[in-house]
Write a protein that holds these residues in place. Structure first.
Motif, PDB file in Angstrom:
ATOM      1  N   MET A  63       1.247  -1.137   0.379  1.00 36.79           N
ATOM      2  CA  MET A  63       0.016  -0.177  -0.336  1.00 36.79           C
ATOM      3  C   MET A  63       1.024   0.644   0.196  1.00 36.79           C
ATOM      4  O   MET A  63       1.657   0.867   0.934  1.00 36.79           O
ATOM      5  N   GLN A  64       0.736   1.940  -1.050  1.00 31.45           N
ATOM      6  CA  GLN A  64       1.678   3.799  -0.640  1.00 31.45           C
ATOM      7  C   GLN A  64       0.335   4.386   0.030  1.00 31.45           C
ATOM      8  O   GLN A  64      -1.096   4.463  -1.051  1.00 31.45           O
ATOM      9  N   LEU A  65       0.765   5.119   0.689  1.00 29.67           N
ATOM     10  CA  LEU A  65       0.092   6.731   1.028  1.00 29.67           C
ATOM     11  C   LEU A  65       0.415   8.207   0.557  1.00 29.67           C
ATOM     12  O   LEU A  65       1.323   7.914  -0.212  1.00 29.67           O
ATOM     13  N   THR A  66      -0.703   8.397  -0.017  1.00 33.11           N
ATOM     14  CA  THR A  66      -0.733   9.348  -0.723  1.00 33.11           C
ATOM     15  C   THR A  66       0.364  10.785   0.077  1.00 33.11           C
ATOM     16  O   THR A  66       0.988  10.756   1.176  1.00 33.11           O
ATOM     17  N   SER A  67       0.986  11.727  -0.868  1.00 37.73           N
ATOM     18  CA  SER A  67       2.214  12.123  -0.375  1.00 37.73           C
ATOM     19  C   SER A  67       0.985  13.700   0.650  1.00 37.73           C
ATOM     20  O   SER A  67       1.964  13.861   1.619  1.00 37.73           O
ATOM     21  N   PHE A  68      -0.210  13.624   0.583  1.00 39.78           N
ATOM     22  CA  PHE A  68      -0.676  14.461   1.546  1.00 39.78           C
ATOM     23  C   PHE A  68      -0.025  13.795   3.101  1.00 39.78           C
ATOM     24  O   PHE A  68      -0.216  14.240   3.873  1.00 39.78           O
TER      25      PHE A  68
ATOM     26  N   VAL B  93      -3.893   8.707  12.537  1.00 40.17           N
ATOM     27  CA  VAL B  93      -3.919  10.356  11.950  1.00 40.17           C
ATOM     28  C   VAL B  93      -3.758   9.206  10.142  1.00 40.17           C
ATOM     29  O   VAL B  93      -4.881   9.911   9.093  1.00 40.17           O
ATOM     30  N   VAL B  94      -3.902   8.441   9.758  1.00 43.07           N
ATOM     31  CA  VAL B  94      -3.659   7.181   8.697  1.00 43.07           C
ATOM     32  C   VAL B  94      -4.819   7.305   7.385  1.00 43.07           C
ATOM     33  O   VAL B  94      -5.698   7.788   6.668  1.00 43.07           O
ATOM     34  N   ARG B  95      -5.948   7.291   9.361  1.00 44.50           N
ATOM     35  CA  ARG B  95      -7.530   6.888   8.635  1.00 44.50           C
ATOM     36  C   ARG B  95      -8.212   8.117   8.083  1.00 44.50           C
ATOM     37  O   ARG B  95      -9.116   8.617   7.489  1.00 44.50           O
ATOM     38  N   ASP B  96      -7.811   9.407   9.155  1.00 52.11           N
ATOM     39  CA  ASP B  96      -7.901  10.710   8.963  1.00 52.11           C
ATOM     40  C   ASP B  96      -7.755  11.295   7.338  1.00 52.11           C
ATOM     41  O   ASP B  96      -8.402  12.802   7.200  1.00 52.11           O
TER      42      ASP B  96
ATOM     43  N   PHE C  17      -2.893  -3.678   7.190  1.00 50.03           N
ATOM     44  CA  PHE C  17      -2.092  -2.667   7.960  1.00 50.03           C
ATOM     45  C   PHE C  17      -1.897  -1.129   8.834  1.00 50.03           C
ATOM     46  O   PHE C  17      -1.316  -1.148   9.171  1.00 50.03           O
ATOM     47  N   LEU C  18      -3.445  -1.530   8.488  1.00 48.37           N
ATOM     48  CA  LEU C  18      -3.563  -0.261  10.175  1.00 48.37           C
ATOM     49  C   LEU C  18      -3.510  -0.927  11.445  1.00 48.37           C
ATOM     50  O   LEU C  18      -3.555   0.103  12.267  1.00 48.37           O
ATOM     51  N   ALA C  19      -3.482  -2.358  10.996  1.00 52.98           N
ATOM     52  CA  ALA C  19      -3.398  -2.517  13.096  1.00 52.98           C
ATOM     53  C   ALA C  19      -2.334  -2.436  13.082  1.00 52.98           C
ATOM     54  O   ALA C  19      -1.647  -2.117  14.547  1.00 52.98           O
TER      55      ALA C  19
ATOM     56  N   SER D  44      -0.704   0.349  16.873  1.00 54.22           N
ATOM     57  CA  SER D  44       0.647  -0.297  17.461  1.00 54.22           C
ATOM     58  C   SER D  44       1.541   1.434  17.531  1.00 54.22           C
ATOM     59  O   SER D  44       2.257   1.083  18.593  1.00 54.22           O
ATOM     60  N   TYR D  45       1.467   1.938  17.223  1.00 53.42           N
ATOM     61  CA  TYR D  45       2.668   3.508  17.660  1.00 53.42           C
ATOM     62  C   TYR D  45       1.790   4.383  17.807  1.00 53.42           C
ATOM     63  O   TYR D  45       0.643   5.016  17.220  1.00 53.42           O
TER      64      TYR D  45
END
Length: 147
Positions: free
Chosen positions: A1-6, A79-82, A115-117, A121-122
């Motif tokens: 999975m790749q996060l957006t630059s945002f 944060v990633v979910r939001d 991935f989110l789990a 943990s951090y």
């Protein structure tokens, strides 16, 4: 999975703020110069992080940006979910005619949840606490002394 630059730069901005000495604020300009990202892009990122409560913007002569809550309370997965659109594929039946029989969407959903789990943990504090190479790269003198 790749996060957006945002999302990527949003996490970087939070890391920068979490690594600052207690009481020190920063500015959008300082964050953009640190990471070499456009000011306009960072304004949008900071606005979303602020609306979500991760960043507090203080107005006035001695104002600036700081974390909106302790780094130990900011969970990276949340944060990633939001910030991130987590739908990996478009499973709408108008877009994909195999949607009614497709098992890929379930597999992808499980992958995203795993991935989110891990990210759950951090906390932001985990990413910056006693990370002296980070302080040097960010040119921050004092290590994190927050809870």
């Amino acid at each position: 999975m790749q996060l957006t630059s945002f999302t990527d730069y949003g996490l970087r901005a939070l890391i920068f703020m979490a690594a600052l000495p207690p009481g020190r604020m920063t500015s959008i300009t300082e964050v953009t110069e640190t990471y070499g990202v456009s000011r306009n892009h960072m304004v949008k990122i900071v606005n979303q992080l602020s609306r979500a409560g991760y960043i507090a913007a203080v107005r006035g002569k001695n104002g600036g940006l700081r974390l909106g809550k302790p780094a130990s309370e900011i969970v990276v997965g949340q944060v990633v979910r939001d910030m991130e659109p987590l739908q990996l594929v478009n499973c709408h039946s108008d877009f994909c005619h195999i949607t009614p029989a497709c098992r890929l969407k379930k597999a992808l959903h499980e992958a995203v949840e795993s991935f989110l789990a891990v990210l759950d943990s951090y906390t932001l504090a985990d990413l910056v606490a006693d990370n002296h190479p980070l302080y040097q790269l960010l040119q921050i003198e004092q290590p994190l002394v927050r809870s």
